[in-house]
Motif scaffolding. Structure first.
Motif, mmCIF file in Angstrom:
data_model
loop_
_atom_site.group_PDB
_atom_site.id
_atom_site.type_symbol
_atom_site.label_atom_id
_atom_site.label_comp_id
_atom_site.label_asym_id
_atom_site.label_seq_id
_atom_site.Cartn_x
_atom_site.Cartn_y
_atom_site.Cartn_z
ATOM 1 N N ARG A 129 0.930 -1.268 -0.098
ATOM 2 C CA ARG A 129 0.021 -0.129 0.071
ATOM 3 C C ARG A 129 0.969 1.275 -0.114
ATOM 4 O O ARG A 129 0.644 2.082 -0.510
ATOM 5 C CB ARG A 129 -0.917 -0.090 1.199
ATOM 6 C CG ARG A 129 -1.805 -0.958 0.975
ATOM 7 C CD ARG A 129 -2.675 -1.082 2.447
ATOM 8 N NE ARG A 129 -3.590 -2.265 2.182
ATOM 9 C CZ ARG A 129 -4.820 -2.534 1.991
ATOM 10 N NH1 ARG A 129 -5.386 -1.323 1.332
ATOM 11 N NH2 ARG A 129 -5.406 -3.646 1.976
ATOM 12 N N TYR A 131 3.731 1.649 -1.308
ATOM 13 C CA TYR A 131 4.390 1.899 -2.654
ATOM 14 C C TYR A 131 3.612 2.025 -3.614
ATOM 15 O O TYR A 131 3.625 2.041 -4.790
ATOM 16 C CB TYR A 131 5.418 0.585 -3.050
ATOM 17 C CG TYR A 131 6.356 0.296 -1.883
ATOM 18 C CD1 TYR A 131 7.307 1.485 -1.325
ATOM 19 C CD2 TYR A 131 6.936 -0.848 -1.427
ATOM 20 C CE1 TYR A 131 8.403 1.254 -0.625
ATOM 21 C CE2 TYR A 131 7.793 -1.281 -0.546
ATOM 22 C CZ TYR A 131 8.673 -0.260 -0.112
ATOM 23 O OH TYR A 131 9.620 -0.320 0.584
ATOM 24 N N GLY A 132 2.177 2.115 -3.309
ATOM 25 C CA GLY A 132 1.159 2.343 -4.209
ATOM 26 C C GLY A 132 0.498 1.381 -5.025
ATOM 27 O O GLY A 132 -0.032 1.559 -6.046
ATOM 28 N N MET A 133 0.834 -0.009 -4.587
ATOM 29 C CA MET A 133 0.541 -1.173 -5.387
ATOM 30 C C MET A 133 -0.649 -1.935 -4.505
ATOM 31 O O MET A 133 -0.914 -2.993 -4.704
ATOM 32 C CB MET A 133 1.495 -2.202 -5.447
ATOM 33 C CG MET A 133 2.784 -1.599 -6.353
ATOM 34 S SD MET A 133 2.121 -1.731 -7.989
ATOM 35 C CE MET A 133 3.537 -1.177 -8.982
ATOM 36 N N ALA A 135 -3.897 -1.816 -4.735
ATOM 37 C CA ALA A 135 -5.048 -2.278 -5.561
ATOM 38 C C ALA A 135 -4.572 -3.184 -6.566
ATOM 39 O O ALA A 135 -5.538 -4.213 -6.973
ATOM 40 C CB ALA A 135 -5.507 -1.025 -6.243
ATOM 41 N N ARG A 136 -3.190 -3.629 -6.559
ATOM 42 C CA ARG A 136 -2.883 -4.517 -7.568
ATOM 43 C C ARG A 136 -2.210 -5.753 -7.003
ATOM 44 O O ARG A 136 -2.249 -6.810 -7.556
ATOM 45 C CB ARG A 136 -1.630 -3.909 -8.503
ATOM 46 C CG ARG A 136 -2.488 -2.737 -9.329
ATOM 47 C CD ARG A 136 -1.323 -1.958 -10.274
ATOM 48 N NE ARG A 136 -0.677 -2.793 -11.165
ATOM 49 C CZ ARG A 136 0.230 -2.292 -11.794
ATOM 50 N NH1 ARG A 136 0.784 -0.872 -11.766
ATOM 51 N NH2 ARG A 136 0.803 -3.103 -12.792
#
Lengths: 242, 242, 242, 242, 242, 242
Positions: A129, A131-133, A135-136
């Motif tokens: 989360r 690191y911005g990941m 949702a993936r």
């Protein structure tokens, strides 16, 4: 080019395995300088081990930079000490989790990290989360003690493949990320077996280190990663003062 | 009830100030056991200081728990070592940033944290996002070295009030959070001056510690904060093995 | 210190149970002033009940403040009327859901709220997202009418424990939050049974109220919670004009 | 088709203005049934007014549905009571804020809502986040009391255009949303003046109501908006029991 | 009013079905101008088909605008080319996915999109996140080739209903969105069968188009959707130069 | 190793500049195969240009793969066609924006992208959110037509540096990302001038391509990027059928 590979787990056999993975993907002119931390836990399993690994890890970062390393990789999937090492060093520093997630993101829209213990699952989910990941990436734990990965006779591989299969079936995973530095030797075999990309953190981080050095890029010293300010450090830590 | 207040900054005058703030809000039956970390940085300013403060901090957590503390507070706004301390201890552990943000959230929809140095600004902004307050909290740095807060003759107060005024005007802040353990003595005065709630992290964390103890609640040992596994710790860290 | 506990469900037996839970955790010097709303639904189940509970709830908030309460707690897990009460009152006002989620957040990285009816499940999930806990809290409904919790012979407990067990197994929950004011008497028993923290909203909110009062903190009157402007209210609501 | 337009502000002149805007965009066969709430605040400014407007609003929703309305629109930009009305009614119910934000989203990637008072700014910003528009919508307050919009001699228009100009310059707004039911008469004029889409909530909601009716779509009664359960309502609210 | 319906799938029977759905919901005075793209894939299944459909789609948008259309709808649930069409055209342009998600959002808090192929599932999930519906919409694939929907003898309906039933049971879906332009004829039947709203994208988009035209609203030409700048286009694309 | 560099802008001088940047960072054994798209816009400025560049871009991807390329880079910062190219090709495909944002993320916590035109600003901001960098990356437009970057006598550099300076002062940017393929020659100079990392997308993407090839990683063909299904393509696009 010389890349420092610091294993913050104080287990030399794990360092050797990671160094082998590093050398397997390194470019022809890249030298891998592998250091095992001299103090701290034999294996990093959870937040307390991760915290107590930091002095040894940061000491090794400093030593490696003094020996002329152009970049550093921290060989632990929890990315423990990554921010501190970036502040300390003038060379770029890479973590396994961040490097592996970014690498997987170039190959697949959705992927699953398979890590060792349940106590590391949420820790890595929080990193994803951050690191911005979020949702993936999904994270699964295979219930394998880290050092069992050093033991070829253990049940580790079976548990790992079971979890990968659940990731493919239940998560719709398009790629797999191996969530432990000690799994570096398995990536290729698993990729061939399952027909999806299998990303190993050590390999991913080494290539990111090479990429940054080739571009002449270093950690920004403006803001978050400004060099530590000179000051007194008390007691047993006095030798670590900036 | 006995609450351990650990200052991971190895500066005793800062501990005294935090202890005074703690005692000022503690319930009649609450004893504050204030410990200054025996090793590590004189002040925590950024990621490297925060990492090197951990062995001393965790040692003090362990010592305090052995002395019968019912809960612990880490007196640093960066919440350094919070997850590790929660895994280590069987008593609940509170951080200043998390406690202060949650407290401010009961009082205002939007608020601003005013911290010391630019290098801590993004660190705290990331904490706020991690704690789920990213949409509600803004973070500003007043460009004050932490130890200047110990010096009554410094320009620290002027810089702090300047930044608070910008928060009120430019951010539409409905409350202010003081983003450093060393500002605990200023909260009341600033609250009266600006007519909005001013939250101090030490006070907030002490009351959260009391609240958890009164409810019979302890850190979950299922999952993220499971107790460290017994294992060998190498070198200078061997005394810290779980 | 005097804390107002307003039950917006107009069922006196539920108020008594909540008041007992409140008194069980309150500090020695805290008096609990428990009021049952004089008008509105016998139990709040869903959005319409929640809306129609507001005049009675806000009337009780005003009455309690006039009687010298230092803080108020709204004894409904839907946090109905929380923003309106904060705007109306000059004393701090706490909701059960917000208080319980924040409390659970100090103890666990991931947790599950078990509420009564399916119609309340998404409502609480939306609250959790609004409070910044969307990534950490899951919500489950046990299919129990609220007033069945008042009836010791009902099947309510069995349904509740079934859902808690699914939360532990399927969600990886590290702690449980009881998602209804009427479950306050069950927390301790369930905590002992399952070995994870079980958070009750009434207890959590009472302790947050005490914490705010002890710190001298009140709701910000700047921005979102500014006091209602004087104006005419038409018809049957004219007595409620600010 | 018959669309109920309920003004929860108990000010008839505001209802007339909204009804005129509704009739201006309604399809030829659509009848607008405009009702002014019979009880509650003369204007809704903030959370307390919004809460106290609910009984009158929901009474009017029920009355309008009994008179054969096919859909309902709540003429307040705060979307107060929207969830409760959806649970109560069997016909679809639209709010101004939700309808206007969705409409603006078809026309522009980034847009700014200009509302009346500062106390409504964060309230609407929270709605925008709840509706999934947090990354696309900004909210500004023009410091205009709601009833000043009824007074052609006030400074309201000047403040409104000043704020629109700041939105275009500072926010990079690609469209403007008028954030108050009382601004419905200004949209066309402002659109011509500034050359960007200017969305009025009353118009947007009326067209959404028509669209749902034409498609044979009604509020789902499964889950969140299930019909209120039959139960006793105490005191002055007993007439409102489901 | 004249609404252009462009089918970017170059299969005329699919256009006819979509046009029938469009005419079924259109207002009395609305004319539907249905165009099948003259170049590109017979059906759009995944990213490559979606990209190669763009020249034909945009050519049809331009042609339809030249014929006096007041608004345009792109009849593909992937919303391929939506941003480009908005930049190109001076009339408003609607996509099926965006229109259907917004429509479902007025009826239910949580809903599930059922689309055709697994390769479209994540694509639509990403669209839902982009449109701000990530927390409310889930996406499922029923494993149906798009053109099988044209063949009444296929197993398509059985697979679709199976997935809808899983959405209701496992997702707690309160409404269903049909995630393909080719399912437009099934919505009413499925809505009656399952008792929840079933949203069809073609219908939703036509009504949004009518709504925008009635309000005098057009795509903003400030910022994201500014008209293409005049410039040379090389090779086979030279005829498409702005 | 052979890396295909496709310029979807049909301007050969821009391809040459990008190829020079690529060769400057490529490893000794890496051959850069630079292709200028044969059809489409001279420069890609906004959504319409980006859409119409796709056939030429994808044709070049196919041609390059047929010539034995091991990986491909799309030389446009909008990442136009990236998903389609990943579905089409069996070799890995990199975009400039994604590569540059991930690279900057290894060096800094917060950074600013400086792009050319306002119409590209929100487009890139949406990409940053899609890639998970929404909280870390800000985007600014310097108001420079893309082809002006080819003209050394233009005012482009002054506008670019002005915007970089605002990013450092107002955004607290710790690093800068150059948001256009045509700025590749400026990165080193600007990095030296401002003392923060300046990331160029062409360089970043080339190194990511090398990294993936060295690790034996290819785009996942499971799910989102499954190979296009064989089918008829109508009209002028028939030659592009999979």
């Amino acid at each position: 080019m010389r890349i420092l590979l610091v294993n913050p787990n104080t287990t030399a056999s794990m360092t050797e395995k990671a160094a082998a993975a590093a050398r397997a993907v390194a470019a022809p002119g890249t030298e891998i300088l592998a250091l095992t931390s001299a103090m701290g836990p034999a294996s990093i399993e959870g937040h307390y081990d991760g915290a107590m690994a930091l002095p040894g890890l940061l000491q090794a970062i400093r030593a490696g930079e003094a020996e002329g390393a152009d970049a550093a990789v921290i060989a632990c999937f929890d990315d423990t000490g990554l921010d501190a090492a970036r502040a300390l060093a003038s060379i770029p520093v890479l973590g396994l989790c961040e490097s592996a997630l970014m690498t997987a993101g170039f190959l697949a829209q959705r992927f699953t990290v398979v890590t060792t213990l349940e106590r590391s699952r949420v820790l890595i989910d929080n990193l994803a989360r951050h690191y911005g990941m979020g949702a993936r990436a999904r994270v699964r734990a295979a219930d394998i003690p880290v050092l069992d990965l050093e033991d070829s006779g253990s049940h580790a591989l079976g548990r790992l493949t079971g979890e990968i299969e659940r990731a493919l079936e239940e998560d719709g995973a398009e790629a797999i990320v191996l969530g432990c530095a000690g799994m570096a030797d398995l990536a290729l075999r698993l990729q061939q077996r399952y027909g999806v990309p299998v990303v190993d953190g050590v390999s991913a981080a080494i290539k990111q280190a090479e990429a940054l050095v080739a571009q002449g890029l270093k950690t920004s010293k403006r803001g978050s990663y400004a060099a530590p300010l000179p000051k007194a450090y008390a007691g047993a830590m006095s030798a670590f003062a900036p």
